[in-house]
Enzyme design. Structure first.
Site, PDB file in Angstrom:
ATOM      1  N   LYS A  43       0.805  -1.205   0.000  1.00 60.56           N
ATOM      2  CA  LYS A  43       0.000   0.000   0.000  1.00 60.56           C
ATOM      3  C   LYS A  43       0.845   1.266   0.000  1.00 60.56           C
ATOM      4  CE  LYS A  43      -3.334  -2.342   3.015  1.00 60.56           C
ATOM      5  NZ  LYS A  43      -3.796  -2.363   4.414  1.00 60.56           N
ATOM      6  N   GLU A  99       7.873   3.000  -5.813  1.00 61.10           N
ATOM      7  CA  GLU A  99       7.932   2.450  -4.452  1.00 61.10           C
ATOM      8  C   GLU A  99       8.063   3.588  -3.442  1.00 61.10           C
ATOM      9  OE1 GLU A  99       7.193   0.566  -2.326  1.00 61.10           O
ATOM     10  OE2 GLU A  99       8.463  -1.177  -2.061  1.00 61.10           O
ATOM     11  N   ASP A 100       7.621   3.333  -2.230  1.00 63.50           N
ATOM     12  CA  ASP A 100       7.743   4.354  -1.177  1.00 63.50           C
ATOM     13  C   ASP A 100       9.131   4.364  -0.552  1.00 63.50           C
ATOM     14  OD1 ASP A 100       7.378   1.847  -0.038  1.00 63.50           O
ATOM     15  OD2 ASP A 100       5.885   2.490   1.425  1.00 63.50           O
ATOM     16  N   ASP A 103      14.428  -0.497   1.523  1.00 63.96           N
ATOM     17  CA  ASP A 103      15.059  -0.689   2.826  1.00 63.96           C
ATOM     18  C   ASP A 103      16.088  -1.821   2.684  1.00 63.96           C
ATOM     19  OD1 ASP A 103      15.534  -0.719   5.574  1.00 63.96           O
ATOM     20  OD2 ASP A 103      13.658  -1.679   6.089  1.00 63.96           O
ATOM     21  N   LYS A 131      16.806   3.774   2.132  1.00 64.89           N
ATOM     22  CA  LYS A 131      17.479   3.611   3.425  1.00 64.89           C
ATOM     23  C   LYS A 131      18.640   2.652   3.213  1.00 64.89           C
ATOM     24  CE  LYS A 131      14.440   3.016   6.962  1.00 64.89           C
ATOM     25  NZ  LYS A 131      13.634   2.139   7.854  1.00 64.89           N
ATOM     26  N   PHE A 152      12.800   4.177  11.636  1.00 67.84           N
ATOM     27  CA  PHE A 152      11.539   3.682  11.097  1.00 67.84           C
ATOM     28  C   PHE A 152      10.635   4.857  10.777  1.00 67.84           C
ATOM     29  CE2 PHE A 152       7.484   1.663  10.666  1.00 67.84           C
ATOM     30  CZ  PHE A 152       7.833   0.539   9.937  1.00 67.84           C
ATOM     31  N   ASP A 159       3.568   3.221   6.726  1.00 67.35           N
ATOM     32  CA  ASP A 159       2.817   2.875   7.934  1.00 67.35           C
ATOM     33  C   ASP A 159       3.679   2.232   8.997  1.00 67.35           C
ATOM     34  OD1 ASP A 159       3.128   0.363   6.409  1.00 67.35           O
ATOM     35  OD2 ASP A 159       1.892  -0.487   7.991  1.00 67.35           O
ATOM     36  N   ARG A 165      -0.350   6.267   7.888  1.00 68.41           N
ATOM     37  CA  ARG A 165      -0.185   6.477   6.439  1.00 68.41           C
ATOM     38  C   ARG A 165      -0.682   7.847   6.016  1.00 68.41           C
ATOM     39  NH1 ARG A 165       1.136   1.523   4.053  1.00 68.41           N
ATOM     40  NH2 ARG A 165       0.143  -0.313   4.937  1.00 68.41           N
TER      41      ARG A 165
HETATM   42  P1  IMP Z   1      12.472  -3.923   2.010  1.00 70.75           P
HETATM   43  O1  IMP Z   1      11.958  -5.182   1.422  1.00 70.75           O
HETATM   44  O2  IMP Z   1      13.182  -4.176   3.328  1.00 70.75           O
HETATM   45  O3  IMP Z   1      13.316  -3.097   1.072  1.00 70.75           O
HETATM   46  O4  IMP Z   1      11.253  -3.055   2.456  1.00 70.75           O
HETATM   47  C1  IMP Z   1      10.393  -2.559   1.580  1.00 70.75           C
HETATM   48  C2  IMP Z   1       9.026  -2.410   2.192  1.00 70.75           C
HETATM   49  O5  IMP Z   1       9.050  -2.427   3.623  1.00 70.75           O
HETATM   50  C3  IMP Z   1       8.497  -1.071   1.787  1.00 70.75           C
HETATM   51  O6  IMP Z   1       7.671  -1.195   0.670  1.00 70.75           O
HETATM   52  C4  IMP Z   1       7.743  -0.623   2.994  1.00 70.75           C
HETATM   53  O7  IMP Z   1       6.385  -0.995   2.845  1.00 70.75           O
HETATM   54  C5  IMP Z   1       8.331  -1.364   4.173  1.00 70.75           C
HETATM   55  N1  IMP Z   1       9.252  -0.502   4.944  1.00 70.75           N
HETATM   56  C6  IMP Z   1      10.591  -0.513   4.948  1.00 70.75           C
HETATM   57  N2  IMP Z   1      11.101   0.430   5.759  1.00 70.75           N
HETATM   58  C7  IMP Z   1      10.043   1.069   6.278  1.00 70.75           C
HETATM   59  C8  IMP Z   1       9.899   2.185   7.179  1.00 70.75           C
HETATM   60  O8  IMP Z   1      10.856   2.802   7.680  1.00 70.75           O
HETATM   61  N3  IMP Z   1       8.617   2.552   7.459  1.00 70.75           N
HETATM   62  C9  IMP Z   1       7.520   1.936   6.930  1.00 70.75           C
HETATM   63  N4  IMP Z   1       7.614   0.912   6.074  1.00 70.75           N
HETATM   64  C10 IMP Z   1       8.855   0.478   5.756  1.00 70.75           C
HETATM   65 MG    MG Z   2       4.582  -1.205   3.948  1.00 65.84          MG
END
Ligand code: IMP
Ligand code: MG
Length: 177
Positions: A43, A99-100, A103, A131, A152, A159, A165
């Site tokens: 989302k 993408e938002d 991470d 990040k 975070f 969220d 959100r």
């Molecule tokens: P990744 O797979 O670890 O790169 O994370 C990607 C997904 O994790 C993103 O699409 C976010 O929905 C969620 N996410 C990662 N870091 C954060 C954060 O700091 N706050 C909220 N959601 C996060």
């Molecule tokens: Mg998320």
């Protein structure tokens, strides 16, 4: 995290708006004659996508997919699942994944893989935030809004446990835990 967690502003709404406008200008330069398909990961990307596409004055299409990677907390389960996939073929399309946040990179890596198998003409990645300190798998980001610290974040689509959100600024949570 307890209910004491308080959001503190990291990126103000004005700063976000200026950065989204900068990204829109970069994307327009590259995509204005290519009828691209923007694919948002739900989302988290819904607000960013909505703001981004309204700054683009050329033909494009918007699609969303839903993935789940996190449980209900702040730690990635590391297991990514496509909860709702594409509803139409992307073969031969100029795809921009929206993408938002990147991470660990696991989610984006997984989705790029999933989409790549469907043979788009091209595929690039636009993320509002990155990040890099927590990366587990390399991800090539083509359009980047902000590099953010290892905190975070919530707001502007992001969220914690489905909450926050709707905050117009991007904030970090302090307290709780
Ligand atoms: P990744 O797979 O670890 O790169 O994370 C990607 C997904 O994790 C993103 O699409 C976010 O929905 C969620 N996410 C990662 N870091 C954060 C954060 O700091 N706050 C909220 N959601 C996060
Ligand atoms: Mg998320």
């Amino acid at each position: 995290m307890s209910s004491q967690a308080k959001p503190h502003i990291l990126l103000r709404r004005e700063e976000i708006a200026a950065t989204v406008a900068r990204l829109a200008a970069e994307i327009k330069q590259d995509y204005q004659d290519r009828y691209p398909l923007f694919i948002g990961i739900l989302k988290g990307s819904f607000i960013f996508m909505a703001d981004l596409v309204r700054l683009l004055d050329f033909p494009l299409e918007v699609e969303f997919i839903t993935v789940s990677s996190y449980g209900r907390g702040r730690v990635s389960s590391g297991k990514i699942k496509i909860v709702r996939g594409l509803t139409s073929p992307i073969k031969g399309r100029e795809v921009l994944l929206v993408e938002d946040i990147v991470d660990t990179g696991l989610t984006t890596g997984f989705v790029l893989d999933y989409l790549g198998k469907k043979k788009p003409a091209s595929m690039k990645l636009c993320t509002l935030t990155d990040k890099p300190s927590r990366r587990q798998t390399p991800v090539k980001i083509d359009y980047l809004g902000f590099t953010v610290p290892n905190k975070f974040l919530v707001g502007y689509g992001l969220d914690w446990d489905e909450k926050f959100r709707n905050l117009p600024d991007i904030c970090f949570l302090e307290g709780g835990d």
